[in-house]
Design a protein around this motif. Sequence first.
Motif, PDB file in Angstrom:
ATOM      1  N   SER A  76       0.193  12.403  -0.680  1.00 43.38           N
ATOM      2  CA  SER A  76       1.487  12.161  -0.030  1.00 43.38           C
ATOM      3  C   SER A  76       2.370  13.398  -0.190  1.00 43.38           C
ATOM      4  N   PRO A  77       3.084  13.786   0.863  1.00 40.87           N
ATOM      5  CA  PRO A  77       3.981  14.938   0.729  1.00 40.87           C
ATOM      6  C   PRO A  77       5.127  14.674  -0.243  1.00 40.87           C
ATOM      7  N   ARG A  78       5.358  13.399  -0.580  1.00 41.23           N
ATOM      8  CA  ARG A  78       6.438  13.095  -1.531  1.00 41.23           C
ATOM      9  C   ARG A  78       5.999  13.350  -2.967  1.00 41.23           C
ATOM     10  N   ILE A 107      -2.067  20.153   1.361  1.00 41.41           N
ATOM     11  CA  ILE A 107      -0.924  19.249   1.430  1.00 41.41           C
ATOM     12  C   ILE A 107      -0.234  19.406   2.781  1.00 41.41           C
ATOM     13  N   GLY A 108       0.602  18.426   3.092  1.00 47.68           N
ATOM     14  CA  GLY A 108       1.301  18.466   4.374  1.00 47.68           C
ATOM     15  C   GLY A 108       1.806  17.083   4.736  1.00 47.68           C
ATOM     16  N   GLY A 109       2.495  17.011   5.852  1.00 48.61           N
ATOM     17  CA  GLY A 109       3.053  15.746   6.312  1.00 48.61           C
ATOM     18  C   GLY A 109       2.145  15.053   7.307  1.00 48.61           C
ATOM     19  N   THR A 122      -5.360   5.609   1.737  1.00 50.31           N
ATOM     20  CA  THR A 122      -4.554   4.615   1.030  1.00 50.31           C
ATOM     21  C   THR A 122      -3.111   4.808   1.434  1.00 50.31           C
ATOM     22  N   GLY A 123      -2.497   3.754   1.940  1.00 51.76           N
ATOM     23  CA  GLY A 123      -1.102   3.834   2.341  1.00 51.76           C
ATOM     24  C   GLY A 123      -0.688   2.566   3.052  1.00 51.76           C
ATOM     25  N   SER A 124       0.315   2.693   3.892  1.00 52.66           N
ATOM     26  CA  SER A 124       0.876   1.508   4.550  1.00 52.66           C
ATOM     27  C   SER A 124      -0.026   1.029   5.693  1.00 52.66           C
ATOM     28  N   GLU A 135      -6.983   4.854  14.707  1.00 51.64           N
ATOM     29  CA  GLU A 135      -6.946   5.344  16.080  1.00 51.64           C
ATOM     30  C   GLU A 135      -7.343   6.823  16.120  1.00 51.64           C
ATOM     31  N   GLN A 136      -6.792   7.594  15.179  1.00 52.03           N
ATOM     32  CA  GLN A 136      -7.074   9.031  15.155  1.00 52.03           C
ATOM     33  C   GLN A 136      -8.553   9.299  14.861  1.00 52.03           C
ATOM     34  N   ALA A 137      -9.118   8.504  13.938  1.00 53.66           N
ATOM     35  CA  ALA A 137     -10.521   8.696  13.573  1.00 53.66           C
ATOM     36  C   ALA A 137     -11.454   8.238  14.694  1.00 53.66           C
ATOM     37  N   GLY A 182      -1.432  -2.210   2.367  1.00 52.02           N
ATOM     38  CA  GLY A 182      -0.457  -2.963   1.579  1.00 52.02           C
ATOM     39  C   GLY A 182      -0.869  -4.399   1.319  1.00 52.02           C
ATOM     40  N   GLY A 183       0.065  -5.144   0.727  1.00 53.81           N
ATOM     41  CA  GLY A 183      -0.212  -6.540   0.421  1.00 53.81           C
ATOM     42  C   GLY A 183       1.059  -7.353   0.294  1.00 53.81           C
ATOM     43  N   LYS A 184       0.871  -8.655   0.194  1.00 52.75           N
ATOM     44  CA  LYS A 184       1.992  -9.565  -0.083  1.00 52.75           C
ATOM     45  C   LYS A 184       1.386 -10.660  -0.946  1.00 52.75           C
ATOM     46  N   GLN A 224       6.677  -9.813   4.528  1.00 49.66           N
ATOM     47  CA  GLN A 224       6.439  -8.358   4.584  1.00 49.66           C
ATOM     48  C   GLN A 224       6.384  -7.739   3.189  1.00 49.66           C
ATOM     49  N   GLU A 225       5.670  -6.640   3.101  1.00 48.54           N
ATOM     50  CA  GLU A 225       5.597  -5.918   1.827  1.00 48.54           C
ATOM     51  C   GLU A 225       6.940  -5.215   1.592  1.00 48.54           C
ATOM     52  N   ILE A 226       7.571  -5.472   0.450  1.00 45.93           N
ATOM     53  CA  ILE A 226       8.878  -4.857   0.165  1.00 45.93           C
ATOM     54  C   ILE A 226       8.690  -3.553  -0.605  1.00 45.93           C
ATOM     55  N   PRO A 248     -15.077  -4.361  -7.183  1.00 44.17           N
ATOM     56  CA  PRO A 248     -14.497  -3.846  -5.935  1.00 44.17           C
ATOM     57  C   PRO A 248     -13.001  -4.086  -5.882  1.00 44.17           C
ATOM     58  N   PHE A 249     -12.306  -3.220  -5.139  1.00 46.03           N
ATOM     59  CA  PHE A 249     -10.875  -3.407  -4.903  1.00 46.03           C
ATOM     60  C   PHE A 249     -10.569  -3.080  -3.446  1.00 46.03           C
ATOM     61  N   GLY A 250      -9.785  -3.929  -2.818  1.00 50.22           N
ATOM     62  CA  GLY A 250      -9.417  -3.720  -1.420  1.00 50.22           C
ATOM     63  C   GLY A 250      -9.128  -5.073  -0.810  1.00 50.22           C
TER      64      GLY A 250
HETATM   65  P1  NAD Z   1       2.368   5.885   3.870  1.00 47.42           P
HETATM   66  O1  NAD Z   1       1.531   5.072   4.778  1.00 47.42           O
HETATM   67  O2  NAD Z   1       3.779   6.106   4.216  1.00 47.42           O
HETATM   68  O3  NAD Z   1       1.732   7.333   3.680  1.00 47.42           O
HETATM   69  C1  NAD Z   1       0.448   7.527   3.143  1.00 47.42           C
HETATM   70  C2  NAD Z   1      -0.101   8.878   3.543  1.00 47.42           C
HETATM   71  O4  NAD Z   1      -0.295   8.936   4.951  1.00 47.42           O
HETATM   72  C3  NAD Z   1       0.779  10.067   3.212  1.00 47.42           C
HETATM   73  O5  NAD Z   1      -0.032  11.036   2.603  1.00 47.42           O
HETATM   74  C4  NAD Z   1       1.296  10.517   4.565  1.00 47.42           C
HETATM   75  O6  NAD Z   1       1.583  11.877   4.613  1.00 47.42           O
HETATM   76  C5  NAD Z   1       0.101  10.212   5.440  1.00 47.42           C
HETATM   77  N1  NAD Z   1       0.382  10.065   6.875  1.00 47.42           N
HETATM   78  C6  NAD Z   1       1.517   9.659   7.487  1.00 47.42           C
HETATM   79  N2  NAD Z   1       1.339   9.618   8.835  1.00 47.42           N
HETATM   80  C7  NAD Z   1       0.058   9.998   9.088  1.00 47.42           C
HETATM   81  C8  NAD Z   1      -0.738  10.128  10.244  1.00 47.42           C
HETATM   82  N3  NAD Z   1      -0.280   9.854  11.471  1.00 47.42           N
HETATM   83  N4  NAD Z   1      -2.029  10.511  10.098  1.00 47.42           N
HETATM   84  C9  NAD Z   1      -2.548  10.773   8.886  1.00 47.42           C
HETATM   85  N5  NAD Z   1      -1.842  10.676   7.732  1.00 47.42           N
HETATM   86  C10 NAD Z   1      -0.554  10.290   7.832  1.00 47.42           C
HETATM   87  O7  NAD Z   1       2.234   5.182   2.426  1.00 47.42           O
HETATM   88  P2  NAD Z   1       3.049   5.448   1.094  1.00 47.42           P
HETATM   89  O8  NAD Z   1       4.474   5.021   1.298  1.00 47.42           O
HETATM   90  O9  NAD Z   1       2.780   6.813   0.568  1.00 47.42           O
HETATM   91  O10 NAD Z   1       2.326   4.443   0.098  1.00 47.42           O
HETATM   92  C11 NAD Z   1       2.705   3.117  -0.052  1.00 47.42           C
HETATM   93  C12 NAD Z   1       1.770   2.188   0.682  1.00 47.42           C
HETATM   94  O11 NAD Z   1       0.442   2.360   0.184  1.00 47.42           O
HETATM   95  C13 NAD Z   1       2.099   0.730   0.466  1.00 47.42           C
HETATM   96  O12 NAD Z   1       1.975   0.027   1.668  1.00 47.42           O
HETATM   97  C14 NAD Z   1       1.040   0.284  -0.522  1.00 47.42           C
HETATM   98  O13 NAD Z   1       0.770  -1.093  -0.515  1.00 47.42           O
HETATM   99  C15 NAD Z   1      -0.130   1.099  -0.110  1.00 47.42           C
HETATM  100  N6  NAD Z   1      -1.100   1.209  -1.208  1.00 47.42           N
HETATM  101  C16 NAD Z   1      -2.294   0.548  -1.103  1.00 47.42           C
HETATM  102  C17 NAD Z   1      -3.204   0.590  -2.144  1.00 47.42           C
HETATM  103  C18 NAD Z   1      -4.528  -0.130  -2.054  1.00 47.42           C
HETATM  104  O14 NAD Z   1      -5.431   0.207  -2.802  1.00 47.42           O
HETATM  105  N7  NAD Z   1      -4.687  -1.104  -1.182  1.00 47.42           N
HETATM  106  C19 NAD Z   1      -2.907   1.317  -3.300  1.00 47.42           C
HETATM  107  C20 NAD Z   1      -1.683   1.978  -3.375  1.00 47.42           C
HETATM  108  C21 NAD Z   1      -0.785   1.923  -2.310  1.00 47.42           C
END
Ligand code: NAD
Length: 483
Positions: free
Chosen positions: A183-185, A211-213, A232-234, A243-245, A257-259, A386-388, A452-454
């Motif tokens: 993550s860029p953050r 690294i990058g956005g 791993t992300g939202s 879609e990109q892949a 994410g999860g709830k 929703q995931e907060i 496993p996790f997911g």
């Molecule tokens: P995010 O989705 O905002 O960003 C994740 C990553 O995606 C970053 O590195 C970002 O730069 C990159 N990104 C953004 N737009 C992109 C694009 N169009 N193409 C490719 N990459 C792109 O997520 P976040 O806020 O960093 O992380 C929090 C989220 O991650 C929460 O939803 C959380 O539940 C989830 N999470 C899931 C797990 C899991 O194992 N299931 C674990 C940790 C966090």
Amino acid sequence: MERDFVPDVRTLTIGNKPVEPAGERWDVVNPATEEVIATVGGASADQVDQAVRAARDAFDGWAALSGEERSAAIHRLADVLESRTEQLLASIVNEVGTPVSLAEFMQVKMGLGHLRWQADAAKKDRTQHLGGYDVPVPTMSDVTHYPVGVVAAITGYNYPLNLAIFKFGAALAAGCTVVLLPSPRTPLTTLFFGDLSREAGLPDGVFNVIIGGADVGQRLSSHPGVDKVSFTGSDAVGAKIMEQAAANLSGVTLELGGKSANIVLPGCDVEDFAVEMHLRWSRNGGQGCAALARLLVHESLYDRFLEAGAAAFDQMKVGDPWDPATNIGPMIRPDHRERVQGFIDGSLADGGEVLLSVDDPLPDKGYFINPVLLGGLPHTARAVQQEIFGPVAVILPFRDTDEAIRLANDTAFGLAANVWAPDLAEGRRVAERLRAGTVWINGGGAMRPDAPFGGSGRSGIGREIGEWGIHEYLEPRHIQWRV
Ligand code: NAD
């Protein structure tokens, strides 16, 4: 403890060499102090291509090594990371704001434990002997595996070390090469890894860090030289990644994410666990994908549960993550804090109420927010569905176990759940009916390296960790011969 430590690595790692970034620059901010702790430069489009090319060039050689050789190389990487435990810990506390009391185990020791397991798993012979098949001629079959190829590993901000290890440890063990994009953050811990991978002597190009956005993520995940994208992300970005892949028909593993529901069945002694329950969903400031922040409590226990849980809110200490007494750190950025506050304000405007909260004054600096338990909301409310990703939980009563299971499964997500049950047999019966990738009974335990996790639904596709995680990076190969 090197509490001011911030890795000074600003170079990308491409082909095992430090490379000056040529892309966009931005500031990395410590969310607990609002101070700029580093200015970093991202990869240019050319550098994304170079990293993928380096991983491609390295692939045949790495895949051709024996499992023992790959295992030894991954163990060497683990040795180097372990020798920097204190620095990795400080780096994570300073860039994520995770309280040090939590980060030591959950952010560092656990991740390194998983890397050791993955290193050992590299040696495993996964050949399956299917035996004979007689139609139309007698044959025998084995199933062996080959590595998928070049893996783009893209991680979220909340657990920079663990999320990366879950991906690159498994991918390297399987014989894949990796381009890692954090993550860029929170890029600093990952840039540091790049340096440490050189120290560990991984072969050139096997492990690349850029690294990058979003633009860099987009180029990487849609790159024709990438065979698999592990993200791993939202859920919103996960859908974009897919879609990109798709343009190259690259495979995806999505950890989103999860709830997650936290069910309290009738007959439980709520006084035994109410405090633990609240301290758990709020840890890391609620910034955990599997935060069990949707509390479903049997109506007979609802008042008792609220009373028993009040002590947890007295024990929650929001503030300086370096204070060993702190258990709630900051939100990662001000916009995220506003989003979390928006859930609280919106819930109150819709007729919800705050049932338990911390009301201490917040530090002057830092993106802190006080934990809140919300009630009086319908199951359809935004804060319930929703995931907060903040220190906010919701509580709903239920009438009977069937209703609890229906409510638990009635979200778009399917990541995790917990069942508090009066006995294990009842806990198992309920667990088997929950649509979630992980179900804990009576609190469960730590994340095991062999499980496993997911999740399913909007929680993702595929699994990480254990054999399941390794198989995300392997293709099965059926070999059949006549007898
Ligand atoms: P995010 O989705 O905002 O960003 C994740 C990553 O995606 C970053 O590195 C970002 O730069 C990159 N990104 C953004 N737009 C992109 C694009 N169009 N193409 C490719 N990459 C792109 O997520 P976040 O806020 O960093 O992380 C929090 C989220 O991650 C929460 O939803 C959380 O539940 C989830 N999470 C899931 C797990 C899991 O194992 N299931 C674990 C940790 C966090």
